[in-house]
Design a protein around this motif. Structure first.
Motif, short mmCIF file in Angstrom:
data_model
loop_
_atom_site.label_atom_id
_atom_site.label_comp_id
_atom_site.label_asym_id
_atom_site.label_seq_id
_atom_site.Cartn_x
_atom_site.Cartn_y
_atom_site.Cartn_z
N SER A 78 -0.26 17.91 -8.54
CA SER A 78 -0.09 17.04 -7.39
C SER A 78 -0.22 17.83 -6.10
CB SER A 78 1.29 16.37 -7.43
OG SER A 78 1.52 15.61 -6.26
N ALA A 79 -0.84 17.18 -5.10
CA ALA A 79 -0.80 17.72 -3.74
C ALA A 79 0.54 17.43 -3.09
CB ALA A 79 -1.93 17.12 -2.91
N GLY A 80 1.36 16.61 -3.75
CA GLY A 80 2.70 16.34 -3.25
C GLY A 80 3.18 14.93 -3.48
N ASN A 81 2.35 13.93 -3.20
CA ASN A 81 2.83 12.56 -3.29
C ASN A 81 2.97 12.06 -4.72
OD1 ASN A 81 3.04 12.36 -0.54
ND2 ASN A 81 1.15 11.23 -0.24
N LEU A 82 2.00 12.36 -5.58
CA LEU A 82 2.13 11.97 -6.98
C LEU A 82 3.33 12.64 -7.61
CD1 LEU A 82 0.83 10.43 -9.43
CD2 LEU A 82 -0.18 12.65 -10.03
N VAL A 100 2.97 20.58 -11.03
CA VAL A 100 2.25 21.79 -10.64
C VAL A 100 1.58 21.53 -9.30
CG1 VAL A 100 0.55 23.51 -11.32
CG2 VAL A 100 1.84 22.27 -13.08
N ALA A 101 1.77 22.44 -8.37
CA ALA A 101 1.22 22.26 -7.03
C ALA A 101 0.78 23.60 -6.47
CB ALA A 101 2.26 21.62 -6.10
N SER A 102 -0.09 23.53 -5.48
CA SER A 102 -0.49 24.74 -4.78
C SER A 102 0.67 25.27 -3.94
CB SER A 102 -1.67 24.44 -3.86
OG SER A 102 -1.92 25.53 -2.99
N ARG A 103 0.76 26.59 -3.89
CA ARG A 103 1.81 27.21 -3.07
C ARG A 103 1.63 26.86 -1.60
NH1 ARG A 103 4.92 30.95 -5.21
NH2 ARG A 103 3.37 31.41 -6.83
N ALA A 108 7.32 20.03 3.02
CA ALA A 108 8.22 18.87 2.90
C ALA A 108 8.01 18.14 1.58
CB ALA A 108 7.98 17.91 4.07
N LYS A 109 6.77 18.07 1.11
CA LYS A 109 6.49 17.42 -0.17
C LYS A 109 7.09 18.23 -1.32
CE LYS A 109 2.20 15.21 1.39
NZ LYS A 109 0.73 15.07 1.18
N LEU A 110 6.93 19.55 -1.28
CA LEU A 110 7.47 20.40 -2.34
C LEU A 110 9.00 20.31 -2.38
CD1 LEU A 110 5.23 23.58 -1.96
CD2 LEU A 110 4.90 21.60 -3.45
N ALA A 111 9.62 20.31 -1.21
CA ALA A 111 11.08 20.25 -1.16
C ALA A 111 11.58 18.93 -1.76
CB ALA A 111 11.56 20.39 0.28
N ARG A 112 10.86 17.86 -1.50
CA ARG A 112 11.30 16.57 -2.03
C ARG A 112 11.12 16.49 -3.54
NH1 ARG A 112 15.06 13.10 -1.80
NH2 ARG A 112 14.45 10.93 -2.18
N ILE A 113 10.07 17.10 -4.07
CA ILE A 113 9.89 17.15 -5.52
C ILE A 113 11.07 17.84 -6.17
CG2 ILE A 113 8.50 18.17 -7.37
CD1 ILE A 113 6.04 17.72 -5.51
N LEU A 122 4.35 26.52 -9.04
CA LEU A 122 3.42 26.76 -7.94
C LEU A 122 2.31 27.71 -8.37
CD1 LEU A 122 5.95 27.16 -4.97
CD2 LEU A 122 4.69 25.11 -5.68
N VAL A 123 1.10 27.44 -7.91
CA VAL A 123 -0.05 28.27 -8.23
C VAL A 123 -0.65 28.82 -6.94
CG1 VAL A 123 -0.56 27.01 -10.34
CG2 VAL A 123 -1.67 26.32 -8.22
#
Length: 323
Positions: A78-82, A100-103, A108-113, A122-123
């Protein structure tokens, strides 16, 4: 209508599975824009929910079917929203969710996940590398891999937006849909082509991330080596063949817009609608700004698809002061 992988009966049934808080989102005309844009514009607001995007319409279906099938673990890129949406839908059903998301994804999206209880991996790369890593995890652990836009639940969940648009009064002439992986565009497009075939379905993508639009124009998959846009939610490089086939069946056009137009659209959404949105949500307004003559005198709906934005970047892009 040409065949797609989607089924309207299943889409109608999806409304009984999706939490009602994600359904029947506001649709309203924004008259303040009309003198500048030269057309009637209505907003379909998909951000007034716990994950601040349309993605939970699809993850609610995924999570429900996993539980029904006895599965308890799922991984997605995910880029964040999914990722946020899957974490939210999974938490309520006791699922083990890995995202799994890009570092470099929006902080804000990563923190909410993380806050929603998902395991975050993170990759050091972009979203396409995150897709590869998620597939590796699914194979290694023997768990469900959720692939946005390829997995039909993500498309048919998004397609429930199309049901709501098709039932709207007054009717409209065109819908502008952000184009990334294709779930939103193929879902909404499928329903409108069946239930409101007179509505033009126009997909909008940043010029800096043009892979799906180039593929639609060429009628074959076209990949790109890089993606360079502030609209991180639609910054894919490798279109999925089955999704492209669906898009070819339902999209009337696919257009590319400049970064400056995306920023101008974000600023218009703030100034005239009081909406702070992520760049992907401003693509529809950007398309009107770049081709006012095309839309002159018409009634256009734009889907405001997400509002998970890094506020420091938002203020920098739009030139608005931080308080």
């Amino acid at each position: 209508m040409q065949e797609t992988r989607l089924d309207t009966a299943r889409i109608r049934a999806a409304r009984r599975v999706i939490d009602p808080m994600f359904l029947d989102t506001p649709l309203y005309r924004c008259e303040a824009w009309e003198p500048e844009l030269g057309c009637r514009v209505s907003v379909k607001l998909e951000t007034a929910n716990p994950v601040r995007s349309f993605k939970a319409r699809g993850t609610e279906l995924v999570a429900s079917r996993l539980v029904d099938g006895g599965s308890r673990a799922v991984v997605c890129a995910s880029a964040g929203n999914l990722g946020q949406a899957l974490a939210w839908s999974g938490r309520g059903r006791g699922l083990d969710v890995t995202v799994v998301a890009s570092r470099t994804a929006t902080a804000a999206k990563l923190a909410r996940i993380r806050a929603l209880g998902a395991r975050l991996v993170l990759v050091d790369g972009d979203h396409e590398l995150a897709r590869d890593r998620a597939a590796d995890i699914a194979r290694r652990d023997g768990i469900r891999l959720l692939e946005d836009s390829l997995d039909i639940e993500t498309c048919e969940g998004a397609a429930t937006i199309g049901l709501e648009l098709a039932a709207a009064e007054p009717t409209f002439d065109a819908v502008l849909v952000a184009l990334g992986g294709g779930a939103l565009a193929t879902g909404v497009g499928h329903v409108l082509k069946e239930l409101a075939p007179g509505v033009e379905v126009i997909c909008v993508q940043p010029a800096g991330a043009p892979a799906m639009t180039r593929s639609w124009r060429a009628r074959r998959v076209v990949t790109t080596d890089t993606a360079d846009t502030i609209a991180d939610g639609v910054a894919g490089r490798r279109p999925i063949p089955a999704v492209l086939d669906d898009l070819l069946a339902v999209a009337d056009d696919a257009v590319l817009v400049r970064e400056a137009s995306i920023v101008a659209g974000m600023r218009m959404l703030l100034d005239h609608a009081g909406l702070v949105v992520e760049p992907s949500a401003a693509l529809g307004i950007a398309a009107i700004l770049e081709d006012r003559e095309r839309f002159a005198g018409r009634h256009v709906v734009t889907i405001v698809c997400g509002s998970n934005v890094d506020l420091a970047a938002y203020h920098r892009w739009t030139g608005t002061p931080r308080h």
